[in-house]
Design a protein around this motif. Structure first.
Motif, PDB file in Angstrom:
ATOM      1  N   TYR A  51      50.060 -67.908 -15.182  1.00  0.00           N
ATOM      2  CA  TYR A  51      51.050 -66.758 -14.596  1.00  0.00           C
ATOM      3  C   TYR A  51      50.240 -66.114 -13.714  1.00  0.00           C
ATOM      4  O   TYR A  51      49.195 -65.829 -13.817  1.00  0.00           O
ATOM      5  CB  TYR A  51      51.871 -65.969 -15.759  1.00  0.00           C
ATOM      6  N   ARG A  57      54.987 -65.912 -23.357  1.00  0.00           N
ATOM      7  CA  ARG A  57      54.661 -65.983 -21.658  1.00  0.00           C
ATOM      8  C   ARG A  57      54.460 -66.976 -21.089  1.00  0.00           C
ATOM      9  O   ARG A  57      54.514 -67.463 -19.988  1.00  0.00           O
ATOM     10  CB  ARG A  57      53.475 -64.805 -21.583  1.00  0.00           C
ATOM     11  N   GLU A 109      63.867 -62.988 -16.960  1.00  0.00           N
ATOM     12  CA  GLU A 109      63.605 -64.432 -17.676  1.00  0.00           C
ATOM     13  C   GLU A 109      63.758 -64.109 -18.988  1.00  0.00           C
ATOM     14  O   GLU A 109      64.340 -64.968 -19.701  1.00  0.00           O
ATOM     15  CB  GLU A 109      62.237 -64.800 -17.324  1.00  0.00           C
ATOM     16  N   GLN A 110      63.126 -63.088 -19.519  1.00  0.00           N
ATOM     17  CA  GLN A 110      63.310 -62.693 -21.163  1.00  0.00           C
ATOM     18  C   GLN A 110      64.606 -62.721 -21.465  1.00  0.00           C
ATOM     19  O   GLN A 110      65.082 -63.011 -22.541  1.00  0.00           O
ATOM     20  CB  GLN A 110      62.419 -61.488 -21.254  1.00  0.00           C
ATOM     21  N   GLU A 149      52.674 -60.573 -11.252  1.00  0.00           N
ATOM     22  CA  GLU A 149      53.823 -61.057 -11.223  1.00  0.00           C
ATOM     23  C   GLU A 149      54.822 -59.949 -11.593  1.00  0.00           C
ATOM     24  O   GLU A 149      54.352 -58.762 -12.253  1.00  0.00           O
ATOM     25  CB  GLU A 149      53.865 -62.026 -12.714  1.00  0.00           C
ATOM     26  N   HIS A 196      61.083 -59.757 -12.685  1.00  0.00           N
ATOM     27  CA  HIS A 196      61.036 -61.292 -12.873  1.00  0.00           C
ATOM     28  C   HIS A 196      61.182 -61.524 -14.169  1.00  0.00           C
ATOM     29  O   HIS A 196      61.981 -62.376 -14.748  1.00  0.00           O
ATOM     30  CB  HIS A 196      60.249 -61.999 -11.837  1.00  0.00           C
ATOM     31  N   ARG A 197      60.175 -60.804 -14.850  1.00  0.00           N
ATOM     32  CA  ARG A 197      59.687 -61.284 -16.342  1.00  0.00           C
ATOM     33  C   ARG A 197      61.140 -60.699 -17.072  1.00  0.00           C
ATOM     34  O   ARG A 197      61.500 -61.368 -18.003  1.00  0.00           O
ATOM     35  CB  ARG A 197      58.591 -60.428 -16.755  1.00  0.00           C
ATOM     36  N   GLN A 198      61.491 -59.521 -16.657  1.00  0.00           N
ATOM     37  CA  GLN A 198      62.531 -59.188 -17.816  1.00  0.00           C
ATOM     38  C   GLN A 198      63.601 -59.926 -17.466  1.00  0.00           C
ATOM     39  O   GLN A 198      64.695 -60.321 -18.627  1.00  0.00           O
ATOM     40  CB  GLN A 198      62.912 -57.561 -17.068  1.00  0.00           C
TER      41      GLN A 198
END
Length: 114
Positions: A40, A85, A52-53, A44, A48-50
């Motif tokens: 990754y 992750r 996706e989660q 990042e 975006h991570r939030q």
């Protein structure tokens, strides 16, 4: 019989003191690897991570049947059990771990004209 050969005295302690500092020096002089095992981007975006989660957690809770299309075109069907992750655990005909970096896209089974 010589008791000094059986029981270490002050000389044995001095030998230990001499050994350990040199041993520690050798251990600390080892350099760290110059590469990182990450799939990754380090920078990042958090949003975006939030997103996706949130999406993955919603699919896990509702046990939604998913179709996962890999980079090489292979299609896998199953339910997402958990994620971290870099990996998804999918339960279909068999349980499998799928690297996120190998996923081209995914969608719910029944969508996209099926």
């Amino acid at each position: 019989m010589n008791t000094q050969s059986i029981l270490p005295g002050a000389e044995g302690q001095r030998r230990a003191e001499v050994f350990y500092p040199t041993h520690r020096k050798k251990q600390s002089s080892m350099s760290a690897p110059s590469f990182r095992f990450t799939n990754y981007e380090v920078n990042e975006e958090a949003s975006h991570r939030q997103a996706e989660q949130f999406y993955l957690q919603k699919q896990i809770q509702s046990q939604t049947p998913m179709v996962i299309v890999l980079e090489d075109g292979e299609r896998l069907e199953g339910q997402i059990e958990w994620y971290d992750r870099g990996v998804l655990k999918v339960r279909g005909r068999a349980k499998m771990l799928i690297y996120k970096s190998s996923i081209k896209y995914m969608y719910k089974l029944g969508e996209a004209g099926q």
